[in-house]
Design a protein around this motif. Structure first.
Motif, short mmCIF file in Angstrom:
data_model
loop_
_atom_site.label_atom_id
_atom_site.label_comp_id
_atom_site.label_asym_id
_atom_site.label_seq_id
_atom_site.Cartn_x
_atom_site.Cartn_y
_atom_site.Cartn_z
N GLU A 74 0.80 -1.23 0.00
CA GLU A 74 0.00 0.00 0.00
C GLU A 74 0.83 1.27 0.00
O GLU A 74 0.27 2.36 -0.08
CB GLU A 74 -0.93 0.00 1.22
N LYS A 75 2.15 1.17 0.11
CA LYS A 75 2.98 2.37 0.33
C LYS A 75 2.90 3.39 -0.80
O LYS A 75 3.14 4.58 -0.58
CB LYS A 75 4.43 1.96 0.53
N ASP A 76 2.54 2.97 -1.99
CA ASP A 76 2.49 3.90 -3.12
C ASP A 76 1.10 4.44 -3.40
O ASP A 76 0.90 5.17 -4.38
CB ASP A 76 3.03 3.21 -4.38
N GLU A 77 0.13 4.09 -2.56
CA GLU A 77 -1.22 4.60 -2.77
C GLU A 77 -1.31 6.07 -2.41
O GLU A 77 -0.64 6.56 -1.49
CB GLU A 77 -2.21 3.78 -1.94
N LYS A 78 -2.17 6.79 -3.12
CA LYS A 78 -2.25 8.25 -2.96
C LYS A 78 -2.74 8.67 -1.58
O LYS A 78 -2.33 9.71 -1.05
CB LYS A 78 -3.17 8.84 -4.04
N ASP A 79 -3.62 7.90 -0.98
CA ASP A 79 -4.19 8.28 0.31
C ASP A 79 -3.47 7.59 1.48
O ASP A 79 -4.02 7.45 2.57
CB ASP A 79 -5.68 7.94 0.35
N PHE A 80 -2.22 7.17 1.24
CA PHE A 80 -1.45 6.50 2.29
C PHE A 80 -1.07 7.55 3.34
O PHE A 80 -0.34 8.49 3.07
CB PHE A 80 -0.21 5.86 1.69
N SER A 81 -1.54 7.35 4.57
CA SER A 81 -1.34 8.34 5.64
C SER A 81 -0.38 7.82 6.69
O SER A 81 -0.05 6.63 6.74
CB SER A 81 -2.69 8.67 6.29
N LEU A 82 0.04 8.72 7.55
CA LEU A 82 0.96 8.35 8.63
C LEU A 82 0.28 7.36 9.58
O LEU A 82 0.91 6.39 10.04
CB LEU A 82 1.41 9.60 9.39
N ALA A 83 -1.00 7.59 9.86
CA ALA A 83 -1.72 6.68 10.75
C ALA A 83 -1.76 5.28 10.14
O ALA A 83 -1.57 4.27 10.83
CB ALA A 83 -3.13 7.20 10.99
N ARG A 84 -1.98 5.19 8.82
CA ARG A 84 -2.02 3.90 8.15
C ARG A 84 -0.63 3.25 8.15
O ARG A 84 -0.50 2.05 8.34
CB ARG A 84 -2.52 4.07 6.71
N LEU A 85 0.39 4.07 7.96
CA LEU A 85 1.76 3.58 7.98
C LEU A 85 2.08 2.91 9.31
O LEU A 85 2.61 1.79 9.37
CB LEU A 85 2.72 4.73 7.72
N LYS A 86 1.76 3.58 10.41
CA LYS A 86 2.06 3.04 11.73
C LYS A 86 1.24 1.78 12.02
O LYS A 86 1.73 0.83 12.63
CB LYS A 86 1.81 4.10 12.79
N SER A 87 -0.01 1.78 11.59
CA SER A 87 -0.85 0.63 11.81
C SER A 87 -0.32 -0.61 11.07
O SER A 87 -0.22 -1.70 11.63
CB SER A 87 -2.28 0.93 11.35
N LEU A 88 0.07 -0.41 9.81
CA LEU A 88 0.57 -1.55 9.03
C LEU A 88 1.93 -2.00 9.54
O LEU A 88 2.25 -3.21 9.48
CB LEU A 88 0.65 -1.17 7.55
N HIS A 89 2.73 -1.08 10.04
CA HIS A 89 4.03 -1.45 10.59
C HIS A 89 3.84 -2.37 11.80
O HIS A 89 4.60 -3.35 11.97
CB HIS A 89 4.82 -0.21 10.98
N SER A 90 2.84 -2.11 12.59
CA SER A 90 2.59 -2.93 13.77
C SER A 90 2.12 -4.34 13.40
O SER A 90 2.26 -5.30 14.18
CB SER A 90 1.56 -2.27 14.68
N GLN A 91 1.54 -4.49 12.18
CA GLN A 91 1.07 -5.80 11.73
C GLN A 91 2.11 -6.57 10.92
O GLN A 91 1.92 -7.74 10.58
CB GLN A 91 -0.18 -5.62 10.85
N ALA A 92 3.22 -5.92 10.60
CA ALA A 92 4.18 -6.49 9.65
C ALA A 92 4.78 -7.81 10.13
O ALA A 92 4.95 -8.74 9.35
CB ALA A 92 5.28 -5.47 9.36
N GLU A 93 5.10 -7.90 11.43
CA GLU A 93 5.77 -9.10 11.91
C GLU A 93 4.91 -10.35 11.69
O GLU A 93 5.40 -11.38 11.20
CB GLU A 93 6.11 -8.95 13.39
N SER A 94 3.63 -10.27 12.03
CA SER A 94 2.75 -11.44 11.85
C SER A 94 2.57 -11.75 10.37
O SER A 94 2.49 -12.92 9.97
CB SER A 94 1.40 -11.19 12.51
N GLN A 95 2.54 -10.73 9.52
CA GLN A 95 2.38 -10.96 8.09
C GLN A 95 3.63 -11.61 7.51
O GLN A 95 3.53 -12.50 6.65
CB GLN A 95 2.09 -9.63 7.38
N ILE A 96 4.80 -11.21 7.98
CA ILE A 96 6.04 -11.83 7.51
C ILE A 96 6.09 -13.30 7.89
O ILE A 96 6.47 -14.16 7.09
CB ILE A 96 7.26 -11.07 8.08
#
Length: 583
Positions: free
Chosen positions: A53-75
């Motif tokens: 999602e990082k290249d989407e136009k409406d990518f926000s800081l709140a979304r960035l932090k939320s997805l970062h917190s989910q990254a470990e389980s996704q990996i």
């Protein structure tokens, strides 16, 4: 609520919304994944939403932090299909600072040891439990890494084998994988029930083009035969290759099965009746060539066919027609009537032939056997001889072609032998008997090499060569004979005129070594030797050798050879270009 407070609330909501919209205008995020590569890394990135999602136009800081917190389980989920269940991830999210104007998400992965299979319990039940088409082993073995894709493929293979051989109700009674992440081990338990094996029932061919009794000749199996998809696929392919139908679908009507017999419904779409093609080509034997052919795919209710072709080149011009009648086995056997006119002008002869040929052709045990009767009138000039003549020629030929690929053969061969003759006074101006033999063998070795050899032999029993029409004499030279020489340039020479007259005997051989250079390109070395011979004239053994390149193009194999005429003074060079299959 007063109007004043209501306005203040609306302004606050608008400010928050606007703030979120412009919180990170043009946000640029780098996502770095370390510790894995190849397919495993591709799968991790597919699971990793922050990367997706990082290249989407409406990518926000709140979304960035939320997805970062989910990254470990996704990996971790992304690595499980490759057998990694004890994955450790060090993650870091850094904002812009100093000269760096991007957000950076960094994940360092320690996959750990993969899970391996410690036990496989595999059992087949049902009617097919003893059928040898099923392997005694599951597709995964003790000690293998638990790769999910291989596990799924092994299950799918079981279902495919079952369906292919008529076990249409096959199912898994048990399919379980137990992973013990504490010691990186897994246990697999599979119980596969084949169910009953179905047999072929009624065959319904849905079409209104051909007589049912004719189209049913394509059905080579009987009611009650075991259901076998390979046989059904061959049946489907034969119907498509007939060109009567442009689409053929064979459907097993499982819901109508009774007593273990499953009906087959063959759904077809009729081809257009006419096919017209134009072509431009070039070969060094004949020069530029224009072809046009017309094919009438079906005539009447019993599948008769009509074909016509025009081929024009500076050396040979042809006008060919053929009317073909399918026989009891319409896939391979037929009767044919073939009128043909040829105009030729080679270095050794020129003239024209008018031919009507009747033939009966069948295929048995891999051999194509053709018996025919050929009536021919010929007007020709050769050396100092100008003649006209006619002949009625019965003939027989046997041909066998075995090849692992019709386009580029690694292992294969072609054999053909023929016998023909005429009797003076029986619609013929001369008596003779002739036989020919052709063989070509191709073998690949050491992965990148091919060995190609061929031989052409011929003998004609006649009073002398002068009584034979030009088209019945043997000549040598050309793209598929002895390279380095023109088409039909070689043969016995008349000492008085110095011109080639053709011969009653032929012996030509060739050897070629080919090596793949890169991709679909190969290089070749070759040596050709032989000639046409006649005891009444001067004869020589002629040699040619050279090198060439091969390209497996989208339109077929293209062979370009540079050949040296070793038997000529100065060894002149000739270019040979041929397009077409090996055999």
């Amino acid at each position: 609520m007063t109007m004043k407070y209501r306005s203040m609330i609306l302004l606050a909501v608008a400010a928050i919304t606007l703030g979120n919209a412009v919180e990170c205008p043009g946000m640029d995020v780098d996502v770095e994944v370390l510790g894995v590569d190849g397919d495993a890394k591709k799968n991790v990135l597919a699971y990793l939403r922050i990367y997706q999602e990082k290249d989407e136009k409406d990518f926000s800081l709140a979304r960035l932090k939320s997805l970062h917190s989910q990254a470990e389980s996704q990996i971790k989920k992304g690595l499980q299909p490759f057998g990694f269940y004890n994955v450790k991830v060090q993650s870091e999210l850094r904002g812009p600072e100093g000269s760096r104007d991007k957000w950076s998400a960094r994940y360092v992965i320690e996959p750990g040891q993969p899970v391996v299979v410690k036990s496989v319990h595999f059992r087949i039940t049902g009617e097919g439990a003893e059928d040898p088409v099923f392997s005694d082993e599951f597709g995964m073995k003790f000690g293998e890494v638990l790769v999910h894709e291989k596990y799924e493929n092994a299950k799918q293979h079981l279902m495919s084998v079952a369906a292919k051989h008529g076990y249409l109700d096959a199912r898994f009674e048990k399919r379980r994988v137990v992973v013990d992440a504490s010691d990186n081990s897994a246990s697999i338990e599979i119980v596969f029930n084949t169910g009953p094996r179905y047999r072929i029932g009624e065959v319904r061919i849905l079409q209104d083009l051909l007589a049912p009794e004719f189209v049913n000749r394509y059905v080579t199996f009987r009611q009650g035969d075991p259901y076998d998809w390979d046989r059904l696929r061959t049946f489907q392919g034969n119907l498509i290759d007939s060109e009567y139908f442009r689409e053929v679908e064979v459907v097993a009507l499982r819901e109508e099965a009774e007593g273990g017999l499953v009906p087959l419904e063959v759904r077809t779409r009729t081809s257009r009746p006419n096919k017209l093609r134009f072509g431009l080509g070039f070969a060094t034997d004949v020069g530029p060539r224009f072809t046009m052919d017309w094919h009438r795919r079906y005539i009447g209710r019993y599948g008769h066919k009509l074909y016509a072709e025009v081929s024009l080149s500076p050396v040979i011009k042809k006008l060919i027609g053929e009317y073909r009648i399918p026989l009891e086995n319409p896939v391979t056997d037929y009767l044919s009537m073939k009128p043909e006119i040829n105009w030729y002008d080679t270095p050794s002869r020129d003239g024209e032939t008018y031919t009507v040929e009747l033939s009966y052709s069948i295929k048995q045990a891999g051999w194509r056997r053709t018996l025919g009767l050929d009536f021919r009138f010929e007007d020709y000039n050769i050396a100092t001889q100008s003649e006209t003549g006619n002949e009625l020629v019965p003939y027989a030929s046997w041909t066998r072609v075995v090849s692992d690929s019709p386009i580029y053969t690694s292992r294969g061969y072609r054999l053909k032998t023929s016998f023909l003759g005429a009797v003076e006074g029986v619609l013929s101006t001369a008596s003779y008997f002739s036989s020919t033999f052709h063989a070509k063998l191709i073998r690949s070795f050491l992965e990148d090499y091919r060995f190609v050899t061929r031989s052409d032999l011929g003998v004609t029993l006649a009073e002398n060569v002068d009584v034979l029409p030009a088209s019945r004499r043997f000549f040598a030279g050309g793209d598929t004979s002895i390279r380095g020489y023109d088409l039909e340039e070689l043969g016995p020479v008349d000492s008085a005129s110095g011109r080639v007259v053709g011969g009653r005997y032929l012996a030509v051989g060739s050897v070629e070594l080919e090596r793949r250079i890169y991709g679909k390109w190969s290089g070749a070395l070759f040596y050709d030797v032989g000639n046409a011979f006649d005891p009444d004239y001067s004869n020589t053994i002629t040699q040619g050798a050279g090198f060439g390149i091969r390209w497996l193009s989208p339109v077929g194999l293209i062979r370009l050879d540079l050949a040296f005429a070793l038997s000529r003074e100065g060894c002149p060079v000739r270019l040979h270009l041929v397009v077409g299959p090996d055999l």
